[in-house]
Each structure stands twice: as structure tokens, then as C-alpha cells.
Design a protein around this motif. Sequence first.
Motif, mmCIF file in Angstrom:
data_model
loop_
_atom_site.group_PDB
_atom_site.id
_atom_site.type_symbol
_atom_site.label_atom_id
_atom_site.label_comp_id
_atom_site.label_asym_id
_atom_site.label_seq_id
_atom_site.Cartn_x
_atom_site.Cartn_y
_atom_site.Cartn_z
ATOM 1 N N LEU A 1 0.815 -1.217 0.000
ATOM 2 C CA LEU A 1 0.000 0.000 0.000
ATOM 3 C C LEU A 1 0.847 1.265 0.000
ATOM 4 N N GLU A 2 2.144 1.111 0.135
ATOM 5 C CA GLU A 2 3.022 2.268 0.216
ATOM 6 C C GLU A 2 3.268 2.866 -1.171
ATOM 7 N N GLY A 3 3.693 4.130 -1.166
ATOM 8 C CA GLY A 3 3.873 4.856 -2.415
ATOM 9 C C GLY A 3 4.863 4.230 -3.367
ATOM 10 N N ALA A 4 5.927 3.618 -2.835
ATOM 11 C CA ALA A 4 6.953 3.022 -3.697
ATOM 12 C C ALA A 4 6.361 1.935 -4.579
ATOM 13 N N TYR A 5 5.487 1.094 -3.993
ATOM 14 C CA TYR A 5 4.901 0.041 -4.825
ATOM 15 C C TYR A 5 3.726 0.549 -5.646
ATOM 16 N N ARG A 6 2.977 1.506 -5.138
ATOM 17 C CA ARG A 6 1.874 2.061 -5.928
ATOM 18 C C ARG A 6 2.390 2.736 -7.199
ATOM 19 N N ALA A 7 3.647 3.152 -7.194
ATOM 20 C CA ALA A 7 4.238 3.707 -8.414
ATOM 21 C C ALA A 7 4.409 2.625 -9.474
#
Length: 211
Positions: free
Chosen positions: A41-47
Motif C-alpha cells: 500500500l506504500e507509495g513506492a509500490y503504488r508507483a
Amino acid sequence: MPDIEFFHSPNTRSSGVRVLLEELGVPYRLHVLNMRAGEHLEGAYRAVNPMAKVPAIRHGEAVVTEQAAVYLYLADLFPEAGLAPAPTEPDRGTYLRWMVFYGSCFEPAVIDRHLKREPGPRAMSAYADYDSVIARVKEALTPGPYLLGERFSAADILWGGALGWTTGFGLVEPAPVLTAYVERIRSRPAARMVAAEDAQLAEAHQAAASA
């Protein structure tokens, strides 16, 4: 050829993609996400995948998400492994059918039935009815041993895993043809290796969540 980066979490839909990569015999860089800790759910993976789901792969400038798309991309990327019929082969149509049938018919039918939801009017339903879906799967695996007859393909990795978890959790009633097929796929060295490593990863993730 650029490296394949593979985003994975144990005991999820990405486990089958890891089996596929092992069956293809190609190197890849593994990025393990602890979904118990919310890393997906963190931004690094959502990218990588704004839907925050696994599997996903990055290959050069290409990012591929959605389970069937990842299977199709990888199996076509390495034709020498023989896990996908070429577009000129007669089996290509059957192979594509079963790759798409899983996400468009089988999984929605199974989830609706489990949640006791009506599929909706036949003209609006993506899968018509549950019994028809299961009947088609059983027909395709009779006499087998694989969806393309004697030829093992990436579609079998997808379906072996899918039928394994749906029958294992009681979402699909076990039948001899389904049970035999699941065991046939699970007994392959790549599947055994991934299952063992996934168990270790899941245990580590559970321990981290409990710490």
C-alpha cells in the motif's frame, strides 16, 4: 535483454508467476512485499501498480500488471521454453481462451457463489452461471493431462494454482479430475520449490507482524 524485476508476496496470486519464472529458467530480481505489514500500500509500490496488487513485473521500460497479462508477457518473451503456443499454432486460440477464462469467468463465478451473490441477468453476466463454468473446466481437463492435451503450458501453471487454492479453501467442490490435475502441477520441481520458499517467507512475515 534487460533484467526482469518481479514483485511478489507469498501465498498470493503472484506465487504462480514465480513458478512460471522458474519453469522458464530465466534470471529475475525478486522484490518481496510483506502484505501483512502493508508494504503493497506504500507509495513506492503504488508507483509500480496503482492498484496495490501483486503480481507485477518490470522489464526494461515495460511494467506489466494483472495476473494473466504477466503470464502472457513472460511466456511469449521466452518462446524457447515452449510454454506458449506461437500465434501461428492451432493451440494458440485454446491457450488464450483459458488464460482469459480464469479472470473473466472462473474467479468471478467462484467469488459470487462464495459470497452468495446472484450473477445477475444472463445477458449482463460475464460468466453466465457457476455450474457452466465448472463444467467447462472439467471438460477441458478430460482426458488431459493438461489444458492443451499432452502439452504443458503457462496456462497450466495459472490453473493448477487457481484450482489448488479454490478447492483447498472449499470454494470449489473437489472432483477427481480437478484433484488429479492440481497434484500433477504441484508435483513439478518448480512448484515444489516455490511452495517451500513461500512457506518460509510467510513465516517470516508473520513473525515480523507479531514482533
